[in-house]
Design an enzyme around this catalytic site. Structure first.
Site, PDB file in Angstrom:
ATOM      1  N   HIS A 180       0.800  -1.244   0.013  1.00  0.00           N
ATOM      2  CA  HIS A 180       0.016  -0.075   0.130  1.00  0.00           C
ATOM      3  C   HIS A 180       0.775   1.337   0.127  1.00  0.00           C
ATOM      4  CE1 HIS A 180      -3.454   2.777   1.169  1.00  0.00           C
ATOM      5  NE2 HIS A 180      -2.430   3.325   2.035  1.00  0.00           N
ATOM      6  N   GLU A 181       1.886   1.086   0.861  1.00  0.00           N
ATOM      7  CA  GLU A 181       2.806   2.430   0.988  1.00  0.00           C
ATOM      8  C   GLU A 181       3.568   2.346  -0.397  1.00  0.00           C
ATOM      9  OE1 GLU A 181       2.225   4.572   3.233  1.00  0.00           O
ATOM     10  OE2 GLU A 181       0.796   3.357   4.242  1.00  0.00           O
ATOM     11  N   HIS A 229       1.790   4.449  -2.909  1.00  0.00           N
ATOM     12  CA  HIS A 229       1.901   5.896  -2.805  1.00  0.00           C
ATOM     13  C   HIS A 229       3.130   6.321  -3.386  1.00  0.00           C
ATOM     14  CE1 HIS A 229      -1.705   6.667  -0.177  1.00  0.00           C
ATOM     15  NE2 HIS A 229      -1.114   5.819   0.834  1.00  0.00           N
ATOM     16  N   GLU A 256      -5.946   6.964  -1.142  1.00  0.00           N
ATOM     17  CA  GLU A 256      -5.946   5.670  -0.360  1.00  0.00           C
ATOM     18  C   GLU A 256      -6.658   4.642  -1.097  1.00  0.00           C
ATOM     19  OE1 GLU A 256      -4.290   5.237   2.259  1.00  0.00           O
ATOM     20  OE2 GLU A 256      -3.440   7.589   2.298  1.00  0.00           O
TER      21      GLU A 256
END
Length: 418
Positions: free
Chosen positions: A276-277, A280, A355
């Site tokens: 997930h990070e 980004h 997100e």
């Protein structure tokens, strides 16, 4: 002006009572189509956890909606009662150089604001302790508060000095020159934050679990992300909640995992969080947010300049403040704070969209929706999150989607890929 201030105090008091009553009594039942699904908190929280999450969320929401306008009241107070003018005249009388005068003024103003708002901050800290989220000792919490005070004072001194200098040199175009200077200044702050500012609060180091590190490096390589930008930070001495984030730019960009995240999540769940990070990073969210902040600051400074001129022209004589006076700084800070609050629904909506994008990216990378859902369950439990907040709270406070929406979204997306 004192009468005006007391009138505003009455309005604020009525608002505080009304918003607190609403937030403590509002009931946001889970939509019927979520009941019994894995997004339903009753399927992954016990009765005590549900009760605690609801109560904790109510207190946090009340504190936010009460404290935010309280900051505006502080700015109004120092202006209406001449305290800002006293701070400015004292600093100008004691020191010769304008920058040092600004520094003393900012310290005095910040100290007053910090002391007045300290009871609310301490109450927030106590609430987190009472609900078992924070385990940070008082002396350690105070240290963080003082570090934040001095970091903020240094940054505000630089900003205030530049703005007031530009106002005195170019009363009409100061906002534009301030905006031009803010771009390299913002980039500089983002660059040094991971290596200068963040270590003032926490200890950062490479991930200790070498086996897990190997898998993270493989995942990072799959996403074409530099492996030396993944760090672990010690948070277990301060909180029981879990988190991970991306910070910095350029060679100082880092993906950071709290040690509590590594302790309480399984390997597959940690890999989902990492993916997930990485999303980004790979989806350029930091760059897009930076670009958005540059555009937003242009608009905000322009509006600020207009409102500032109107305020000085109409109220300057009552406040005994001129446009380029250091004592007028709270007016600018008040306008900025108001604009930030007004624009928060828009910026929060963009953040929530990012997100969702990173969640989808993580599923594409890990192909493990079950780990994603179990991660969101644990994040909710450990942080006592309100998975289905009132609409006003979601709009004004939530930079991440509520868990009920996030879990449903990730499951629906994974099913489309099958």
């Amino acid at each position: 002006m004192k009468k005006v201030f007391f009138g505003v105090v009455i309005i604020y008091a009525l608002y505080a009572v009304a918003i607190s009553t609403y937030l403590f009594t509002v009931d946001t039942p889970l939509p019927e189509h979520y009941i019994g699904t894995e997004a339903d908190p009753q399927t992954f929280m016990d009765e005590e956890q549900l009760m605690l999450s609801q109560e904790f969320s109510k207190w946090r929401n009340v504190l936010y909606f009460v404290h935010t306008p309280f900051e505006w009241m502080i700015y109004l107070f120092v202006l209406c009662f001449g305290l800002s003018r006293i701070f400015a005249r004292w600093s100008e009388a004691k020191l010769k150089f304008r920058f040092l005068q600004t520094a003393i003024y900012v310290i005095l103003l910040s100290s007053f604001s910090w002391l007045v708002s300290f009871p609310i901050k301490y109450f927030s800290y106590s609430i987190s302790k009472d609900f078992g989220i924070s385990i940070q000792p008082f002396h350690n919490w105070m240290r963080d508060q003082l570090v934040s005070f001095w970091v903020g004072a240094i940054i505000l001194t630089i900003i205030a000095y530049v703005i007031m200098l530009l106002i005195s040199k170019s009363p009409k175009k100061w906002w534009f020159y301030t905006w031009l200077l803010s771009i390299p200044f913002t980039l500089f702050l983002m660059f040094i934050q991971p290596v200068v500012v963040d270590p003032l609060y926490h200890d950062f180091y490479p991930i200790k679990d070498k086996e897990l590190e190997t898998e993270i490096l493989q995942l990072a390589n799959k996403a074409d992300i530099p492996a030396d930008r993944v760090y672990e930070v010690t948070m277990s001495d301060k909180t029981n909640s879990l988190n991970a984030y991306v910070t910095g730019i350029g060679s100082n960009l880092r993906i950071v995992l709290w040690d509590t995240t590594l302790e309480k999540l399984t390997k597959d769940e940690v890999l989902f969080v990492m993916a997930h990070e990485m999303g980004h990073y790979d989806l350029k969210h930091l760059q897009l947010l930076l670009l958005g902040s540059i555009v937003a600051s242009f608009v905000a400074l322009y509006i600020t300049s207009k409102l500032y001129s109107v305020t000085i022209n109409n109220l300057g004589k009552y406040l005994n403040i001129k446009k380029a006076d250091l004592a007028a700084l709270p007016i600018i800070l008040l306008i900025f704070s108001l604009l930030s609050f007004v624009s928060s629904p828009f910026s929060n909506a963009i953040s929530r969209a990012y997100e969702y994008q990173s969640d989808r990216y993580a599923i594409d990378l890990t192909e493990d929706a079950d780990a994603a859902v179990s991660t969101f369950h644990k994040l909710s439990v450990e942080g006592l999150a309100d998975v289905n907040p009132p609409t006003i709270v979601k709009i004004l406070r939530y930079t991440h989607p509520p868990m009920v929406d996030r879990i449903t979204h990730i499951r629906q997306y994974s099913e489309k890929l099958e």
